[in-house]
Design a protein around this motif. Structure first.
Motif, short mmCIF file in Angstrom:
data_model
loop_
_atom_site.label_atom_id
_atom_site.label_comp_id
_atom_site.label_asym_id
_atom_site.label_seq_id
_atom_site.Cartn_x
_atom_site.Cartn_y
_atom_site.Cartn_z
N PRO A 161 46.45 40.37 37.54
CA PRO A 161 47.80 40.07 37.38
C PRO A 161 48.14 39.82 35.83
O PRO A 161 49.42 39.89 35.50
N THR A 162 46.97 39.56 34.89
CA THR A 162 47.26 39.66 33.48
C THR A 162 47.31 40.70 32.60
O THR A 162 47.55 40.72 31.36
N GLY A 163 47.11 41.91 33.26
CA GLY A 163 46.97 43.03 32.65
C GLY A 163 46.51 44.23 33.16
O GLY A 163 45.75 44.13 34.44
N ILE A 164 46.87 45.57 32.62
CA ILE A 164 46.51 46.62 33.26
C ILE A 164 46.03 47.66 32.33
O ILE A 164 46.67 47.91 31.14
N PHE A 165 44.77 48.00 32.36
CA PHE A 165 44.40 48.95 31.49
C PHE A 165 43.30 50.01 32.19
O PHE A 165 43.21 49.95 33.09
N GLY A 224 38.97 56.75 39.55
CA GLY A 224 39.58 55.84 40.69
C GLY A 224 39.97 54.65 39.89
O GLY A 224 40.20 54.68 38.69
N ASN A 225 40.65 53.75 40.64
CA ASN A 225 41.38 52.73 40.02
C ASN A 225 40.93 51.37 41.04
O ASN A 225 40.63 51.18 42.07
N PHE A 226 40.91 50.15 40.29
CA PHE A 226 40.51 48.96 40.79
C PHE A 226 41.55 48.04 41.02
O PHE A 226 42.28 47.61 39.54
N LEU A 227 41.92 47.44 41.80
CA LEU A 227 43.11 46.27 41.88
C LEU A 227 42.68 45.26 42.38
O LEU A 227 41.75 44.90 43.40
N TYR A 228 43.01 44.21 41.52
CA TYR A 228 42.41 42.81 41.72
C TYR A 228 43.64 41.94 41.96
O TYR A 228 44.69 41.93 41.05
N ASP A 229 43.46 40.87 42.86
CA ASP A 229 44.73 39.83 43.11
C ASP A 229 44.39 38.85 42.04
O ASP A 229 45.43 37.78 42.01
N THR A 230 43.36 38.44 41.38
CA THR A 230 43.30 37.15 40.68
C THR A 230 42.41 37.79 39.46
O THR A 230 41.62 38.96 39.51
N ASP A 231 42.67 36.98 38.29
CA ASP A 231 41.85 37.36 37.12
C ASP A 231 40.24 36.85 37.04
O ASP A 231 39.51 36.93 36.36
N LEU A 232 39.92 36.05 38.12
CA LEU A 232 38.69 35.26 38.31
C LEU A 232 37.68 36.44 38.75
O LEU A 232 37.97 37.01 39.56
#
Length: 204
Positions: free
Chosen positions: A141-145, A196-204
């Protein structure tokens, strides 16, 4: 920077014009995303280059025939594509584009009321988009790298066009008849992020 030249090959019979322009600069792109090192936001200086060439010549082949030959070429490179907002420079793209075309047109005045035009065009273009990184992509949510899901896209096109028409004037009326035939071939290649790519719904 650039230059332009023009003048006669042969007085009252043939003429030419040539121009070249080079552009080189940087576009400052702000972003707010947190990168892989935990740094929040910043500015990315994206280099931009563009070389453009244009050439045209006209030949008077007699009292009723005019031949025009035109050549154009453009080579462009752009960095920082897709960078901005929460997308960090690592997840951006580098874009390279090239266009080249040559055309010849023969215009003939058959009678005071009838004009014939024949035109042949050949053109080719290429589009190459590459991700800035091949590392695994991370979207939070706070960044894409990391690497972008679309790792690479290539597109090449070749085109040939033939135009043949006749224009007829009579009083206040004009009628134009002819054919326009185009053959185009396009090749497209894509490659997705091999890591591949990893998608997270939270930064925790």
């Amino acid at each position: 920077a650039g230059f332009a030249l023009g003048g006669p090959f042969r007085r009252d019979r043939s003429f030419y014009f040539v121009a070249f322009e080079h552009q080189d600069g940087e576009e400052v792109i702000p972003y707010t995303g947190i990168d892989r090192d935990g740094v929040r936001g910043g500015r990315y200086a994206a280099p931009v280059e563009d070389d453009n060439l244009f050439f045209r010549t006209d030949f008077n082949l007699g009292g009723s025939h005019l031949l025009m030959v035109r050549l154009s070429a453009d080579d462009r490179e752009t960095a920082g594509v897709n960078v901005g907002g929460i997308t960090t420079p690592e997840s951006g793209f580098h874009l390279a584009e090239t266009d080249f075309g040559v055309a010849a047109t023969l215009t003939s005045v058959l009678t005071p009321n009838v004009i014939h035009e024949a035109r042949l065009l050949g053109a080719t273009s290429s589009y190459d988009q590459r991700a800035n990184s091949d590392r695994p992509g991370v979207e939070r949510p706070t960044g894409i790298f990391g690497g972008n899901n679309l790792n690479r896209q290539e597109r090449d096109e070749d085109r040939i066009q033939l135009v043949n028409n006749v224009t007829w004037h009579r009083g206040r009326h004009t009628m134009k008849l002819g054919v326009d035939v185009t053959r185009s071939r396009t090749r497209i290649g894509t490659r997705f992020n091999p890591m591949g790519n990893f998608l997270y719904d939270t930064d925790l």
